[in-house]
Design a protein around this motif. Structure first.
Motif, PDB file in Angstrom:
ATOM      1  N   LEU A 199      20.500  -7.887  -9.861  1.00 20.46           N
ATOM      2  CA  LEU A 199      20.786  -6.553 -10.397  1.00 20.46           C
ATOM      3  C   LEU A 199      21.671  -6.665 -11.642  1.00 20.46           C
ATOM      4  N   GLU A 200      22.669  -7.513 -11.592  1.00 25.57           N
ATOM      5  CA  GLU A 200      23.555  -7.696 -12.744  1.00 25.57           C
ATOM      6  C   GLU A 200      22.768  -8.114 -13.983  1.00 25.57           C
ATOM      7  N   ALA A 201      21.762  -8.947 -13.789  1.00 31.34           N
ATOM      8  CA  ALA A 201      20.968  -9.436 -14.924  1.00 31.34           C
ATOM      9  C   ALA A 201      20.235  -8.314 -15.643  1.00 31.34           C
ATOM     10  N   LEU A 202      20.067  -7.166 -14.990  1.00 28.64           N
ATOM     11  CA  LEU A 202      19.370  -6.041 -15.612  1.00 28.64           C
ATOM     12  C   LEU A 202      20.290  -5.167 -16.464  1.00 28.64           C
ATOM     13  N   LEU A 203      21.610  -5.323 -16.324  1.00 24.01           N
ATOM     14  CA  LEU A 203      22.535  -4.465 -17.064  1.00 24.01           C
ATOM     15  C   LEU A 203      22.582  -4.828 -18.544  1.00 24.01           C
ATOM     16  N   VAL A 204      22.790  -3.808 -19.379  1.00 25.46           N
ATOM     17  CA  VAL A 204      22.988  -4.065 -20.806  1.00 25.46           C
ATOM     18  C   VAL A 204      24.251  -4.909 -20.986  1.00 25.46           C
ATOM     19  N   ASP A 205      24.224  -5.814 -21.975  1.00 24.04           N
ATOM     20  CA  ASP A 205      25.348  -6.717 -22.206  1.00 24.04           C
ATOM     21  C   ASP A 205      26.335  -6.177 -23.228  1.00 24.04           C
ATOM     22  N   ASP A 206      25.850  -5.308 -24.113  1.00 24.99           N
ATOM     23  CA  ASP A 206      26.722  -4.734 -25.134  1.00 24.99           C
ATOM     24  C   ASP A 206      26.236  -3.332 -25.466  1.00 24.99           C
ATOM     25  N   VAL A 207      26.993  -2.631 -26.314  1.00 23.75           N
ATOM     26  CA  VAL A 207      26.666  -1.249 -26.657  1.00 23.75           C
ATOM     27  C   VAL A 207      26.588  -1.100 -28.174  1.00 23.75           C
ATOM     28  N   PRO A 208      25.785  -0.150 -28.665  1.00 23.88           N
ATOM     29  CA  PRO A 208      25.577   0.008 -30.108  1.00 23.88           C
ATOM     30  C   PRO A 208      26.858   0.234 -30.900  1.00 23.88           C
ATOM     31  N   SER A 209      27.850   0.873 -30.299  1.00 19.40           N
ATOM     32  CA  SER A 209      29.101   1.141 -31.000  1.00 19.40           C
ATOM     33  C   SER A 209      29.897  -0.128 -31.273  1.00 19.40           C
ATOM     34  N   GLY A 210      29.562  -1.227 -30.584  1.00 15.86           N
ATOM     35  CA  GLY A 210      30.282  -2.472 -30.773  1.00 15.86           C
ATOM     36  C   GLY A 210      31.591  -2.555 -30.017  1.00 15.86           C
ATOM     37  N   LEU A 211      31.828  -1.625 -29.089  1.00 17.99           N
ATOM     38  CA  LEU A 211      33.065  -1.656 -28.310  1.00 17.99           C
ATOM     39  C   LEU A 211      33.140  -2.954 -27.511  1.00 17.99           C
ATOM     40  N   PRO A 212      34.344  -3.526 -27.369  1.00 18.08           N
ATOM     41  CA  PRO A 212      34.492  -4.738 -26.573  1.00 18.08           C
ATOM     42  C   PRO A 212      34.368  -4.443 -25.083  1.00 18.08           C
ATOM     43  N   ARG A 213      33.827  -5.378 -24.358  1.00 17.44           N
ATOM     44  CA  ARG A 213      33.677  -5.256 -22.910  1.00 17.44           C
ATOM     45  C   ARG A 213      35.041  -5.324 -22.237  1.00 17.44           C
ATOM     46  N   VAL A 214      35.266  -4.470 -21.242  1.00 15.38           N
ATOM     47  CA  VAL A 214      36.480  -4.502 -20.437  1.00 15.38           C
ATOM     48  C   VAL A 214      36.243  -5.448 -19.257  1.00 15.38           C
ATOM     49  N   PRO A 215      37.059  -6.483 -19.080  1.00 14.72           N
ATOM     50  CA  PRO A 215      36.886  -7.361 -17.917  1.00 14.72           C
ATOM     51  C   PRO A 215      36.912  -6.568 -16.624  1.00 14.72           C
ATOM     52  N   ASP A 216      36.018  -6.901 -15.716  1.00 19.02           N
ATOM     53  CA  ASP A 216      35.892  -6.145 -14.472  1.00 19.02           C
ATOM     54  C   ASP A 216      37.206  -6.048 -13.715  1.00 19.02           C
ATOM     55  N   ASP A 217      37.981  -7.139 -13.696  1.00 20.02           N
ATOM     56  CA  ASP A 217      39.202  -7.153 -12.888  1.00 20.02           C
ATOM     57  C   ASP A 217      40.378  -6.446 -13.544  1.00 20.02           C
ATOM     58  N   GLU A 218      40.173  -5.890 -14.744  1.00 20.01           N
ATOM     59  CA  GLU A 218      41.227  -5.112 -15.386  1.00 20.01           C
ATOM     60  C   GLU A 218      41.107  -3.627 -15.065  1.00 20.01           C
ATOM     61  N   LEU A 219      40.136  -3.285 -14.246  1.00 21.36           N
ATOM     62  CA  LEU A 219      39.940  -1.899 -13.829  1.00 21.36           C
ATOM     63  C   LEU A 219      40.413  -1.724 -12.396  1.00 21.36           C
ATOM     64  N   ASP A 220      40.787  -0.506 -12.041  1.00 20.15           N
ATOM     65  CA  ASP A 220      41.269  -0.223 -10.702  1.00 20.15           C
ATOM     66  C   ASP A 220      40.538   1.005 -10.143  1.00 20.15           C
ATOM     67  N   PRO A 221      39.639   0.841  -9.157  1.00 23.97           N
ATOM     68  CA  PRO A 221      39.238  -0.436  -8.561  1.00 23.97           C
ATOM     69  C   PRO A 221      38.397  -1.265  -9.526  1.00 23.97           C
ATOM     70  N   PRO A 222      38.265  -2.574  -9.283  1.00 22.29           N
ATOM     71  CA  PRO A 222      37.519  -3.426 -10.212  1.00 22.29           C
ATOM     72  C   PRO A 222      36.090  -2.939 -10.411  1.00 22.29           C
ATOM     73  N   ALA A 223      35.549  -3.166 -11.601  1.00 16.97           N
ATOM     74  CA  ALA A 223      34.137  -2.891 -11.862  1.00 16.97           C
ATOM     75  C   ALA A 223      33.322  -4.070 -11.341  1.00 16.97           C
ATOM     76  N   GLY A 224      32.078  -4.181 -11.801  1.00 15.35           N
ATOM     77  CA  GLY A 224      31.233  -5.275 -11.349  1.00 15.35           C
ATOM     78  C   GLY A 224      30.393  -4.884 -10.151  1.00 15.35           C
TER      79      GLY A 224
END
Length: 218
Positions: free
Chosen positions: A49-74
């Protein structure tokens, strides 16, 4: 059931997605849905399922590490999503009624701009359709907005909610746009907070279309 995402930094932004509280509650010119990536198989594991997710966005925003979110993303299991609610046991029953199988969440952010993608998989298409519809309706009630069920610039089977001037209590740093779509056994929920309503809507449409194009049929 609520899911809060608190991002790091002095100007933290919170994106609130309100999930349905009951199963089977419901059920301009649209852009045709993108052709499905039929060469891909329906995921049988979180990694697939993870392999199907987009890796980046057109705006060029940097990815937020999953473990920096509360609760974690991923990766998200039915237990993870159920714990977003006040009554986890009841929420788990609701998700089981939808046929919830697995999910994955991903975020991008730079200062006040924010983009999120929630990809959820269900046992059958009817569960995905009902979940997306109920999620959109409940979020519209929470934010006080009006759903656009035939939004221009978005594929078929997508619903739009625009918040050009979000209420302070929603703690969004700028204009926001939300989309909920069903595609086979998948539900895609995308949100974008931008400097202007046009920026948010442009990012939302591009990310939603790109994410739907990555999904296999089924």
């Amino acid at each position: 059931m609520t899911s809060r995402r608190l991002l790091p930094g002095a100007t933290a932004a919170v994106l609130l997605l309100v999930a349905p509280v009951c199963a089977g509650c419901s059920s301009s010119e649209a852009v045709p849905a993108p052709e499905a990536a039929t060469t891909a198989a329906i995921p049988a594991s979180p990694a697939e399922l993870e392999a199907l997710l987009v890796d980046d966005v057109p705006s060029g925003l940097p990815r937020v590490p999953d473990d920096e979110l509360d609760p974690p993303a991923g990766e998200k299991t039915i237990d993870d999503v159920a714990r977003y609610g006040q009554d986890a046991e009841r929420e788990q029953e609701v998700l089981a009624d939808y046929g919830y199988t697995r999910g994955w969440e991903r975020f991008w952010r730079s200062e006040e701009e924010l983009t999120s993608v929630f990809l959820d998989q269900f046992a059958d298409p009817s569960g995905a359709v009902t979940y997306a519809d109920d999620l959109a309706r409940n979020d519209a009630e929470h934010y006080g907005g009006v759903l656009d069920r035939s939004p221009s610039g978005l594929p078929d089977d997508c619903v739009l909610l625009a918040q050009d001037d979000p209420a302070p209590e929603h703690r969004m740093a700028g204009p926001a746009a939300f989309a909920w779509c069903s595609a086979g056994v998948f539900t895609v929920a995308v949100a974008a907070v931008g400097d202007t309503p046009e920026d948010a809507r442009r990012e939302l449409a591009a990310v939603t279309t790109a994410q739907l194009a990555r999904l296999p049929a089924g």
